[in-house]
Design an enzyme around this catalytic site. Structure first.
Site, PDB file in Angstrom:
ATOM      1  CB  THR A  98      -0.388 -13.871  -1.584  1.00 22.05           C
ATOM      2  OG1 THR A  98       1.003 -14.042  -1.334  1.00 22.05           O
ATOM      3  CG2 THR A  98      -1.192 -14.357  -0.397  1.00 22.05           C
ATOM      4  CE  LYS A 173       2.063 -15.034   1.726  1.00 23.47           C
ATOM      5  NZ  LYS A 173       3.404 -14.555   2.012  1.00 23.47           N
ATOM      6  CE  LYS A 241      -2.679  -9.677  -2.156  1.00 21.79           C
ATOM      7  NZ  LYS A 241      -1.650 -10.655  -2.394  1.00 21.79           N
TER       8      LYS A 241
HETATM    9  P1  NAP Z   1       4.351  -5.691  -6.982  1.00 17.86           P
HETATM   10  O1  NAP Z   1       5.689  -5.064  -6.842  1.00 17.86           O
HETATM   11  O2  NAP Z   1       3.137  -4.829  -7.049  1.00 17.86           O
HETATM   12  O3  NAP Z   1       4.407  -6.658  -8.249  1.00 17.86           O
HETATM   13  C1  NAP Z   1       3.293  -7.138  -8.915  1.00 17.86           C
HETATM   14  C2  NAP Z   1       3.568  -6.961 -10.390  1.00 17.86           C
HETATM   15  O4  NAP Z   1       2.525  -7.592 -11.131  1.00 17.86           O
HETATM   16  C3  NAP Z   1       3.573  -5.483 -10.802  1.00 17.86           C
HETATM   17  O5  NAP Z   1       4.751  -5.208 -11.519  1.00 17.86           O
HETATM   18  C4  NAP Z   1       2.329  -5.357 -11.643  1.00 17.86           C
HETATM   19  O6  NAP Z   1       2.401  -4.466 -12.719  1.00 17.86           O
HETATM   20  C5  NAP Z   1       2.160  -6.741 -12.181  1.00 17.86           C
HETATM   21  N1  NAP Z   1       0.766  -6.977 -12.585  1.00 17.86           N
HETATM   22  C6  NAP Z   1      -0.354  -6.787 -11.858  1.00 17.86           C
HETATM   23  N2  NAP Z   1      -1.430  -7.102 -12.566  1.00 17.86           N
HETATM   24  C7  NAP Z   1      -0.978  -7.501 -13.766  1.00 17.86           C
HETATM   25  C8  NAP Z   1      -1.610  -7.956 -14.923  1.00 17.86           C
HETATM   26  N3  NAP Z   1      -2.935  -8.053 -14.996  1.00 17.86           N
HETATM   27  N4  NAP Z   1      -0.842  -8.275 -15.987  1.00 17.86           N
HETATM   28  C9  NAP Z   1       0.510  -8.168 -15.922  1.00 17.86           C
HETATM   29  N5  NAP Z   1       1.173  -7.749 -14.848  1.00 17.86           N
HETATM   30  C10 NAP Z   1       0.422  -7.424 -13.774  1.00 17.86           C
HETATM   31  O7  NAP Z   1       4.103  -6.714  -5.782  1.00 17.86           O
HETATM   32  P2  NAP Z   1       5.123  -7.753  -5.107  1.00 17.86           P
HETATM   33  O8  NAP Z   1       5.578  -7.215  -3.809  1.00 17.86           O
HETATM   34  O9  NAP Z   1       6.102  -8.231  -6.101  1.00 17.86           O
HETATM   35  O10 NAP Z   1       4.093  -8.920  -4.754  1.00 17.86           O
HETATM   36  C11 NAP Z   1       3.563  -9.791  -5.743  1.00 17.86           C
HETATM   37  C12 NAP Z   1       2.672 -10.840  -5.063  1.00 17.86           C
HETATM   38  O11 NAP Z   1       3.451 -11.589  -4.133  1.00 17.86           O
HETATM   39  C13 NAP Z   1       1.504 -10.245  -4.265  1.00 17.86           C
HETATM   40  O12 NAP Z   1       0.397 -11.078  -4.354  1.00 17.86           O
HETATM   41  C14 NAP Z   1       2.046 -10.213  -2.843  1.00 17.86           C
HETATM   42  O13 NAP Z   1       1.018 -10.278  -1.886  1.00 17.86           O
HETATM   43  C15 NAP Z   1       2.901 -11.474  -2.833  1.00 17.86           C
HETATM   44  N6  NAP Z   1       4.039 -11.480  -1.886  1.00 17.86           N
HETATM   45  C16 NAP Z   1       4.829 -10.382  -1.724  1.00 17.86           C
HETATM   46  C17 NAP Z   1       5.887 -10.421  -0.815  1.00 17.86           C
HETATM   47  C18 NAP Z   1       6.777  -9.222  -0.575  1.00 17.86           C
HETATM   48  O14 NAP Z   1       7.468  -9.201   0.459  1.00 17.86           O
HETATM   49  N7  NAP Z   1       6.821  -8.241  -1.454  1.00 17.86           N
HETATM   50  C19 NAP Z   1       6.140 -11.584  -0.084  1.00 17.86           C
HETATM   51  C20 NAP Z   1       5.342 -12.704  -0.300  1.00 17.86           C
HETATM   52  C21 NAP Z   1       4.284 -12.637  -1.199  1.00 17.86           C
HETATM   53  P3  NAP Z   1       2.419  -2.873 -12.572  1.00 17.86           P
HETATM   54  O15 NAP Z   1       3.858  -2.569 -12.689  1.00 17.86           O
HETATM   55  O16 NAP Z   1       1.599  -2.356 -13.691  1.00 17.86           O
HETATM   56  O17 NAP Z   1       1.835  -2.553 -11.219  1.00 17.86           O
END
Ligand code: NAP
Length: 290
Positions: A98, A173, A241
Protein backbone atom coordinates in the site's frame (compact mmCIF):
# COMPACT_ATOMS: atom_id res chain seq x y z
CA UNK A 1 1.59 -23.60 -20.97
CA UNK A 2 4.88 -22.96 -19.12
CA UNK A 3 4.35 -21.24 -15.79
CA UNK A 4 6.02 -17.85 -15.49
CA UNK A 5 8.89 -17.62 -12.99
CA UNK A 6 7.90 -15.42 -10.07
CA UNK A 7 10.09 -13.18 -7.93
CA UNK A 8 8.66 -11.99 -4.61
CA UNK A 9 10.21 -9.23 -2.49
CA UNK A 10 8.93 -8.70 1.06
CA UNK A 11 8.07 -11.87 2.94
CA UNK A 12 6.30 -10.36 5.93
CA UNK A 13 2.80 -11.08 7.26
CA UNK A 14 1.16 -10.77 3.84
CA UNK A 15 4.00 -11.81 1.55
CA UNK A 16 4.62 -15.09 3.36
CA UNK A 17 1.03 -16.24 2.98
CA UNK A 18 0.84 -15.15 -0.66
CA UNK A 19 4.05 -16.96 -1.58
CA UNK A 20 2.71 -20.12 0.10
CA UNK A 21 -0.26 -20.06 -2.28
CA UNK A 22 2.06 -19.61 -5.26
CA UNK A 23 4.28 -22.51 -4.17
CA UNK A 24 1.22 -24.67 -3.64
CA UNK A 25 0.18 -23.89 -7.21
CA UNK A 26 3.60 -25.15 -8.40
CA UNK A 27 5.11 -21.80 -9.32
CA UNK A 28 8.87 -21.43 -9.03
CA UNK A 29 9.36 -18.50 -6.64
CA UNK A 30 12.55 -16.50 -6.04
CA UNK A 31 12.40 -14.49 -2.81
CA UNK A 32 14.17 -11.65 -1.04
CA UNK A 33 13.42 -9.92 2.25
CA UNK A 34 15.38 -7.29 4.21
CA UNK A 35 15.61 -9.64 7.19
CA UNK A 36 16.60 -13.06 5.82
CA UNK A 37 15.37 -15.01 8.85
CA UNK A 38 11.79 -14.02 8.02
CA UNK A 39 12.12 -15.92 4.75
CA UNK A 40 13.31 -19.23 6.21
CA UNK A 41 9.86 -20.83 6.41
CA UNK A 42 9.35 -20.17 2.70
CA UNK A 43 12.80 -21.49 1.83
CA UNK A 44 11.94 -24.72 3.62
CA UNK A 45 8.81 -24.90 1.46
CA UNK A 46 10.85 -24.59 -1.74
CA UNK A 47 11.20 -20.86 -2.44
CA UNK A 48 14.69 -19.87 -3.63
CA UNK A 49 16.56 -17.13 -1.78
CA UNK A 50 18.27 -14.34 -3.73
CA UNK A 51 20.57 -11.78 -2.12
CA UNK A 52 19.12 -8.59 -3.63
CA UNK A 53 16.04 -7.34 -5.50
CA UNK A 54 18.25 -7.03 -8.61
CA UNK A 55 19.13 -10.74 -8.35
CA UNK A 56 15.47 -11.65 -7.92
CA UNK A 57 14.76 -9.85 -11.20
CA UNK A 58 17.65 -11.61 -12.92
CA UNK A 59 16.10 -14.97 -12.05
CA UNK A 60 12.39 -14.36 -12.59
CA UNK A 61 9.92 -12.77 -15.00
CA UNK A 62 7.00 -11.58 -12.89
CA UNK A 63 8.35 -9.53 -9.98
CA UNK A 64 5.99 -8.84 -7.09
CA UNK A 65 6.91 -6.46 -4.28
CA UNK A 66 5.06 -6.22 -0.96
CA UNK A 67 7.17 -4.24 1.47
CA UNK A 68 6.15 -1.79 4.20
CA UNK A 69 6.31 1.89 3.22
CA UNK A 70 6.71 3.98 0.06
CA UNK A 71 10.37 4.58 1.06
CA UNK A 72 10.89 0.80 1.04
CA UNK A 73 9.28 0.60 -2.39
CA UNK A 74 11.65 3.33 -3.69
CA UNK A 75 14.59 1.33 -2.35
CA UNK A 76 13.62 -2.02 -3.88
CA UNK A 77 12.96 -0.47 -7.32
CA UNK A 78 15.52 2.36 -7.54
CA UNK A 79 18.24 1.38 -5.02
CA UNK A 80 21.80 0.35 -5.94
CA UNK A 81 20.70 -3.28 -5.88
CA UNK A 82 17.17 -2.50 -6.97
CA UNK A 83 14.90 -4.15 -9.51
CA UNK A 84 15.53 -1.56 -12.23
CA UNK A 85 19.24 -2.46 -12.21
CA UNK A 86 18.44 -5.75 -13.95
CA UNK A 87 14.82 -5.55 -15.17
CA UNK A 88 14.25 -5.67 -18.91
CA UNK A 89 11.45 -5.96 -21.44
CA UNK A 90 10.74 -9.57 -20.52
CA UNK A 91 9.59 -8.50 -17.03
CA UNK A 92 6.29 -7.49 -15.49
CA UNK A 93 6.68 -5.55 -12.24
CA UNK A 94 3.84 -5.44 -9.73
CA UNK A 95 3.86 -3.46 -6.49
CA UNK A 96 1.37 -4.80 -3.96
CA UNK A 97 2.56 -2.56 -1.11
CA UNK A 98 0.00 0.00 0.00
CA UNK A 99 1.88 3.04 -1.30
CA UNK A 100 1.24 6.41 -2.93
CA UNK A 101 -0.46 6.83 -6.30
CA UNK A 102 2.38 9.23 -7.16
CA UNK A 103 5.05 6.58 -6.64
CA UNK A 104 2.96 4.04 -8.56
CA UNK A 105 2.94 6.48 -11.49
CA UNK A 106 6.67 7.10 -11.21
CA UNK A 107 7.46 3.38 -11.37
CA UNK A 108 5.05 2.99 -14.29
CA UNK A 109 6.77 5.84 -16.18
CA UNK A 110 10.25 4.42 -15.51
CA UNK A 111 9.00 1.07 -16.76
CA UNK A 112 7.51 2.66 -19.86
CA UNK A 113 10.82 4.34 -20.73
CA UNK A 114 12.50 0.92 -20.52
CA UNK A 115 9.70 -1.03 -22.22
CA UNK A 116 8.77 -2.84 -18.97
CA UNK A 117 5.14 -3.40 -17.93
CA UNK A 118 4.28 -2.11 -14.43
CA UNK A 119 1.15 -2.53 -12.31
CA UNK A 120 0.16 -1.24 -8.87
CA UNK A 121 -1.89 -3.90 -7.06
CA UNK A 122 -2.58 -3.20 -3.38
CA UNK A 123 -4.89 -5.57 -1.55
CA UNK A 124 -7.58 -5.72 1.09
CA UNK A 125 -8.68 -8.64 3.24
CA UNK A 126 -6.04 -8.65 5.95
CA UNK A 127 -3.80 -11.42 7.24
CA UNK A 128 -6.71 -13.88 7.11
CA UNK A 129 -7.54 -12.99 3.51
CA UNK A 130 -3.90 -13.67 2.62
CA UNK A 131 -3.87 -16.96 4.55
CA UNK A 132 -7.12 -18.14 3.01
CA UNK A 133 -6.28 -16.93 -0.49
CA UNK A 134 -9.33 -14.66 -0.59
CA UNK A 135 -7.74 -11.22 -0.99
CA UNK A 136 -9.35 -8.37 -2.88
CA UNK A 137 -6.85 -6.91 -5.37
CA UNK A 138 -7.16 -3.40 -6.82
CA UNK A 139 -5.02 -2.99 -9.90
CA UNK A 140 -3.80 0.07 -11.79
CA UNK A 141 -2.03 -0.05 -15.16
CA UNK A 142 -2.49 -1.38 -18.67
CA UNK A 143 -5.05 -4.01 -19.68
CA UNK A 144 -2.52 -6.25 -21.46
CA UNK A 145 -0.26 -6.46 -18.38
CA UNK A 146 -3.29 -7.10 -16.18
CA UNK A 147 -4.49 -9.92 -18.44
CA UNK A 148 -1.08 -11.56 -18.39
CA UNK A 149 -0.84 -11.80 -14.58
CA UNK A 150 -4.50 -12.58 -13.86
CA UNK A 151 -4.06 -16.34 -13.50
CA UNK A 152 -1.21 -15.85 -11.02
CA UNK A 153 -3.23 -13.47 -8.86
CA UNK A 154 -6.25 -15.76 -8.90
CA UNK A 155 -4.19 -18.20 -6.79
CA UNK A 156 -4.59 -15.93 -3.76
CA UNK A 157 -7.53 -13.64 -4.43
CA UNK A 158 -11.27 -13.89 -4.75
CA UNK A 159 -11.80 -10.41 -6.21
CA UNK A 160 -9.47 -8.91 -8.79
CA UNK A 161 -10.27 -5.80 -10.81
CA UNK A 162 -8.38 -3.43 -13.06
CA UNK A 163 -9.44 -0.02 -11.73
CA UNK A 164 -7.86 2.12 -14.43
CA UNK A 165 -4.50 3.58 -15.38
CA UNK A 166 -1.34 3.52 -13.21
CA UNK A 167 -2.03 4.69 -9.66
CA UNK A 168 -5.72 3.71 -9.80
CA UNK A 169 -5.07 0.63 -7.69
CA UNK A 170 -3.53 2.78 -4.96
CA UNK A 171 -6.36 5.35 -5.18
CA UNK A 172 -8.90 2.52 -4.80
CA UNK A 173 -6.99 1.22 -1.79
CA UNK A 174 -7.13 4.71 -0.24
CA UNK A 175 -10.91 4.78 -0.75
CA UNK A 176 -10.97 1.37 0.95
CA UNK A 177 -8.92 2.64 3.90
CA UNK A 178 -11.21 5.65 4.32
CA UNK A 179 -14.09 3.21 4.80
CA UNK A 180 -12.03 1.00 7.14
CA UNK A 181 -11.16 4.06 9.28
CA UNK A 182 -14.91 4.45 9.83
CA UNK A 183 -15.61 0.79 10.58
CA UNK A 184 -12.66 0.52 13.01
CA UNK A 185 -13.61 3.62 15.00
CA UNK A 186 -17.28 2.62 14.88
CA UNK A 187 -16.59 -0.90 16.13
CA UNK A 188 -14.33 0.41 18.89
CA UNK A 189 -16.85 2.94 20.18
CA UNK A 190 -19.63 0.32 19.93
CA UNK A 191 -17.64 -1.95 22.27
CA UNK A 192 -16.70 0.87 24.63
CA UNK A 193 -20.34 1.93 24.89
CA UNK A 194 -21.74 -1.59 25.28
CA UNK A 195 -19.31 -2.44 28.06
CA UNK A 196 -19.97 0.83 29.94
CA UNK A 197 -23.71 0.11 29.71
CA UNK A 198 -23.11 -3.19 31.50
CA UNK A 199 -24.12 -5.35 28.54
CA UNK A 200 -22.81 -8.82 27.68
CA UNK A 201 -20.40 -7.60 25.03
CA UNK A 202 -20.04 -10.96 23.29
CA UNK A 203 -23.81 -11.17 22.93
CA UNK A 204 -23.93 -7.61 21.62
CA UNK A 205 -21.39 -8.49 18.90
CA UNK A 206 -23.39 -11.55 17.95
CA UNK A 207 -26.64 -9.59 17.80
CA UNK A 208 -25.57 -6.42 16.00
CA UNK A 209 -23.45 -8.50 13.62
CA UNK A 210 -26.73 -9.76 12.20
CA UNK A 211 -28.18 -6.28 11.63
CA UNK A 212 -27.27 -3.10 9.79
CA UNK A 213 -24.07 -2.62 11.85
CA UNK A 214 -22.61 -5.77 10.29
CA UNK A 215 -19.18 -5.16 8.75
CA UNK A 216 -15.76 -6.77 8.17
CA UNK A 217 -14.01 -4.98 11.07
CA UNK A 218 -16.70 -6.10 13.50
CA UNK A 219 -16.69 -9.75 12.48
CA UNK A 220 -12.90 -10.08 12.12
CA UNK A 221 -11.56 -7.86 14.87
CA UNK A 222 -14.41 -7.87 17.43
CA UNK A 223 -13.69 -11.47 18.51
CA UNK A 224 -9.92 -10.78 18.69
CA UNK A 225 -10.56 -7.86 21.07
CA UNK A 226 -12.74 -10.01 23.32
CA UNK A 227 -9.84 -12.49 23.53
CA UNK A 228 -7.49 -9.57 24.23
CA UNK A 229 -5.54 -10.58 21.14
CA UNK A 230 -3.86 -7.39 19.96
CA UNK A 231 -1.23 -9.07 17.78
CA UNK A 232 -0.90 -7.64 14.30
CA UNK A 233 -2.87 -8.94 11.41
CA UNK A 234 -2.57 -5.37 10.16
CA UNK A 235 -0.04 -3.14 11.94
CA UNK A 236 -1.12 0.19 13.45
CA UNK A 237 2.06 1.77 11.99
CA UNK A 238 0.91 0.75 8.50
CA UNK A 239 -2.61 2.07 9.03
CA UNK A 240 -1.20 5.45 10.10
CA UNK A 241 0.89 5.41 6.90
CA UNK A 242 -2.22 4.63 4.82
CA UNK A 243 -4.40 7.29 6.43
CA UNK A 244 -1.69 9.92 5.95
CA UNK A 245 -1.50 8.99 2.24
CA UNK A 246 -5.30 9.17 1.94
CA UNK A 247 -5.40 12.58 3.63
CA UNK A 248 -2.53 13.90 1.48
CA UNK A 249 -4.30 12.76 -1.68
CA UNK A 250 -7.58 14.28 -0.45
CA UNK A 251 -5.80 17.59 0.17
CA UNK A 252 -4.43 17.48 -3.36
CA UNK A 253 -8.04 17.20 -4.57
CA UNK A 254 -9.18 20.03 -2.24
CA UNK A 255 -11.28 17.59 -0.22
CA UNK A 256 -11.95 17.82 3.48
CA UNK A 257 -12.36 14.42 5.17
CA UNK A 258 -12.88 15.25 8.86
CA UNK A 259 -13.86 11.73 10.02
CA UNK A 260 -10.78 10.18 8.37
CA UNK A 261 -8.61 12.95 9.85
CA UNK A 262 -9.92 12.14 13.33
CA UNK A 263 -9.30 8.42 12.87
CA UNK A 264 -5.73 9.20 11.75
CA UNK A 265 -5.23 11.35 14.88
CA UNK A 266 -6.46 8.55 17.17
CA UNK A 267 -4.21 5.94 15.54
CA UNK A 268 -1.24 8.33 15.59
CA UNK A 269 -1.85 8.89 19.32
CA UNK A 270 -1.74 5.14 19.86
CA UNK A 271 1.42 4.79 17.78
CA UNK A 272 2.95 7.59 19.87
CA UNK A 273 2.27 5.50 22.98
CA UNK A 274 4.43 2.72 21.55
CA UNK A 275 1.66 0.59 20.03
CA UNK A 276 2.75 0.84 16.38
CA UNK A 277 3.44 -2.89 16.15
CA UNK A 278 0.05 -3.86 17.58
CA UNK A 279 -2.80 -4.77 15.25
CA UNK A 280 -5.35 -2.07 14.37
CA UNK A 281 -7.90 -3.67 16.74
CA UNK A 282 -5.75 -2.26 19.59
CA UNK A 283 -7.47 1.11 19.06
CA UNK A 284 -9.64 0.11 21.99
CA UNK A 285 -6.62 0.47 24.28
CA UNK A 286 -7.21 4.24 24.17
CA UNK A 287 -10.26 3.50 26.35
CA UNK A 288 -9.76 0.19 28.07
CA UNK A 289 -6.21 0.72 29.29
CA UNK A 290 -7.08 3.95 31.13
P1 NAP B 1 5.28 -6.66 7.19
O1 NAP B 1 4.95 -7.90 7.93
O2 NAP B 1 6.05 -5.58 7.87
O3 NAP B 1 6.00 -7.08 5.83
C1 NAP B 1 6.76 -6.22 5.06
C2 NAP B 1 8.02 -6.98 4.70
O4 NAP B 1 8.76 -6.21 3.76
C3 NAP B 1 8.92 -7.20 5.91
O5 NAP B 1 9.26 -8.56 6.00
C4 NAP B 1 10.11 -6.31 5.62
O6 NAP B 1 11.35 -6.79 6.06
C5 NAP B 1 10.11 -6.26 4.13
N1 NAP B 1 10.83 -5.07 3.65
C6 NAP B 1 10.64 -3.78 4.01
N2 NAP B 1 11.48 -2.99 3.37
C7 NAP B 1 12.23 -3.79 2.59
C8 NAP B 1 13.27 -3.56 1.70
N3 NAP B 1 13.73 -2.33 1.47
N4 NAP B 1 13.82 -4.62 1.07
C9 NAP B 1 13.36 -5.87 1.30
N5 NAP B 1 12.37 -6.16 2.13
C10 NAP B 1 11.81 -5.12 2.77
O7 NAP B 1 3.93 -5.97 6.67
P2 NAP B 1 2.62 -6.65 6.04
O8 NAP B 1 1.55 -6.68 7.05
O9 NAP B 1 2.99 -7.88 5.30
O10 NAP B 1 2.22 -5.51 5.00
C11 NAP B 1 2.92 -5.29 3.79
C12 NAP B 1 2.23 -4.17 3.00
O11 NAP B 1 0.89 -4.55 2.71
C13 NAP B 1 2.14 -2.84 3.76
O12 NAP B 1 2.27 -1.78 2.86
C14 NAP B 1 0.74 -2.88 4.35
O13 NAP B 1 0.23 -1.59 4.56
C15 NAP B 1 -0.01 -3.61 3.26
N6 NAP B 1 -1.21 -4.37 3.69
C16 NAP B 1 -1.20 -5.12 4.83
C17 NAP B 1 -2.35 -5.81 5.21
C18 NAP B 1 -2.40 -6.63 6.48
O14 NAP B 1 -3.51 -6.94 6.93
N7 NAP B 1 -1.28 -7.02 7.07
C19 NAP B 1 -3.50 -5.74 4.42
C20 NAP B 1 -3.47 -5.01 3.24
C21 NAP B 1 -2.32 -4.31 2.89
P3 NAP B 1 11.81 -6.84 7.59
O15 NAP B 1 11.56 -8.25 7.94
O16 NAP B 1 13.24 -6.46 7.59
O17 NAP B 1 10.95 -5.85 8.34
Amino acid sequence: MRKKKIGFIGTGVMGTSIVKHLLKADYEVQIYNRTKSKASELMELGAVWQNTPAEVAENAEVIITMVGYPTDVEEVYYGDNGIFQTASKRHILIDMTTSTPTLANKIYQTGKEKGIAVLDAPVSGGDLGAKNGTLTVMVGGDQAAFDSIKSIFEEFSSKLNLQGSAGSGQHTKMANQIMVAGTMTGMTELLVYAKAAGLDVEKVLDTVGGGSAQNWSLSNYGPRILKEDYSAGFFIKHFVKDLKIALDEAKRMNLNLPATALAEKLYEELEGKGNGNDGTQALIKLWWEN
